[in-house]
Scaffold this active site. Structure first.
Site, PDB file in Angstrom:
ATOM      1  N   ARG A   7       0.813  -1.218   0.000  1.00 26.77           N
ATOM      2  CA  ARG A   7       0.000   0.000   0.000  1.00 26.77           C
ATOM      3  C   ARG A   7       0.849   1.273   0.000  1.00 26.77           C
ATOM      4  NH1 ARG A   7      -4.064  -0.699   4.169  1.00 26.77           N
ATOM      5  NH2 ARG A   7      -4.840   1.230   3.283  1.00 26.77           N
ATOM      6  N   ASP A  18      -8.647  -8.616  -2.623  1.00 32.27           N
ATOM      7  CA  ASP A  18      -9.418  -7.677  -1.780  1.00 32.27           C
ATOM      8  C   ASP A  18     -10.697  -7.264  -2.522  1.00 32.27           C
ATOM      9  OD1 ASP A  18      -9.833  -6.329   0.609  1.00 32.27           O
ATOM     10  OD2 ASP A  18      -8.672  -4.563   0.018  1.00 32.27           O
TER      11      ASP A  18
HETATM   12 ZN    ZN Z   1      -8.043  -4.810   4.569  1.00 27.92          ZN
END
Ligand code: ZN
Length: 388
Positions: A226, A284
């Protein structure tokens, strides 16, 4: 159901070369250079010019939707069966997300059962983002022992403003419970850990492993791509034997803000000496993703897609020059091993007949899940009972 796939370029995910694959019932029974079998019950499929890979294993999917972080109207929808099959994903793990109030474990189990009835292999994690975690029975241990579909706990959030700011001791107790529950039920009991943007990164897990005898492989930290800082820390964590999970769903804006694109991240991690066995990708899918207008202002939310799993593996091969066997390993054998799903993630006799055929452009051509053909010529080959 007997299917003979002829002359495919087999990646098990290790490269085996041209092979035939024989499926009977829900299992792979034989992989060999030239299998001859005919008869009224045998379906022969020509795999020439196609890559045969294990069905993809996606370790983190918001199967009942997620989001809601911008109010109720930003709640994301459920995952669809068709999009999952068309993406080549045959095994997936459903989890709750930030919202474990209006999203519930009972709903999660029902959705996992629905996807399993359609032919996929869908499992779930008990627990929630926040500690104390949600459970169905009185504890994580009981959930793991008493409910088949629960194979671990999470995603539990750390290093994130949306987490419960868990202490070392809280995380340690949770991991110990998951570990023992998993042992007693013959499951992984893995702790799926959502890692946020806060500077402490993976330090809570690192400290826990240092001062207890819980092995580092009990954890599967996700979203480690991320930001660049977390990514660099994660490479070191993986070199010490931990698993690291990259999130494939993204947007151009998130990448511009410093998220490491998975395909590039995989190449960099391998170049930095991280064993490929320690790396997994997950989609995700159906999480919410922020969207921005051309001036960079927040413009609403989008939805993570399960097809991003193969997209990033493909980009790693075609865009970054990563070996196909390595790129496939991070979406097949590695997540299966990390989650201790011993029937999944590999093409070998005795394993579940979960197979994806990819064309020369590494796009999904066919999919079998537990021996049943779900996708043929890039289109759904079954008719779901519920019309959409
Ligand atoms: Zn998460």
């Amino acid at each position: 159901m007997i299917t003979l796939i002829k002359n495919a370029d087999v990646y098990a995910p290790a490269a085996l070369g041209k092979r035939d694959i024989l499926l009977a019932g829900e299992r792979i029974v034989r992989i060999a250079p030239d299998i001859q079998l005919t008869g009224p019950d045998v379906t022969v499929v020509d795999g020439s010019g196609l890559v045969a890979a294990p069905g993809f294993v996606d370790s983190l999917v918001h199967i009942i939707g997620g989001g809601g972080e911008g109010g109720f109207r930003t709640r994301t929808p459920e995952l669809g069966f068709a999009e999952t099959a068309l993406a080549g994903v045959t095994t997936l793990i459903g989890v709750l997300g930030t919202d474990a109030v209006t999203r519930t474990l009972t709903n999660l189990l029902a959705k996992a059962s629905a996807l399993t009835e359609e032919g996929l292999s869908c499992y779930c994690h008990t627990g929630s983002y926040q500690i104390p975690v949600k459970t169905l029975f009185a504890s994580v241990q009981e959930d793991l022992i008493l409910i088949d579909k629960f194979i671990g706990v999470g995603e539990v959030a750390i290093a994130d403003h949306r987490s419960s700011q868990p202490t070392l001791n809280e995380l340690k107790k949770l991991a110990a419970e998951a570990r023992v529950g998993g042992m007693l039920a013959g499951k992984g009991g893995i702790v799926s850990v959502h890692v946020g943007d806060a500077p402490e990164g993976l330090s809570l897990i690192e400290k826990l492993v240092e001062e207890s005898d819980i092995p580092i492989t009990q954890f599967l930290p996700t979203h480690i791509n991320r930001n660049r800082r977390l990514f660099v820390t994660a490479l070191d964590y993986a070199r010490h034997g931990g698993y690291i999970d990259f999130t494939t769903s993204t947007t151009p804006e998130l990448l511009a803000q410093g998220e490491v694109k998975c395909s590039r991240g995989l190449k960099e991690a391998l170049a930095a000496g991280v064993p490929v066995t320690q790396i997994t990708f997950s989609s995700d899918a159906n999480a919410s993703l922020p969207r921005f207008d051309s001036d960079g202002n927040f413009a609403g939310l989008g939805v993570g897609r399960i097809s991003s799993l193969l997209d990033e593996a493909r980009d790693a091969v075609l865009g970054e020059g990563v070996a196909l066997a390595d790129a496939l390993q991070v979406i097949t054998a590695n997540p299966a091993r990390a989650l201790k799903l011993s029937q999944k993630g590999e093409l070998a006799p005795g394993k579940d007949a979960d197979i994806v055929l990819l064309d020369a452009g590494l796009r999904v051509q066919s999919v079998w899940a537990r021996g049943r053909r779900l996708v043929a010529d890039g289109a759904l080959a079954v008719t779901p009972l519920l019309a959409s």
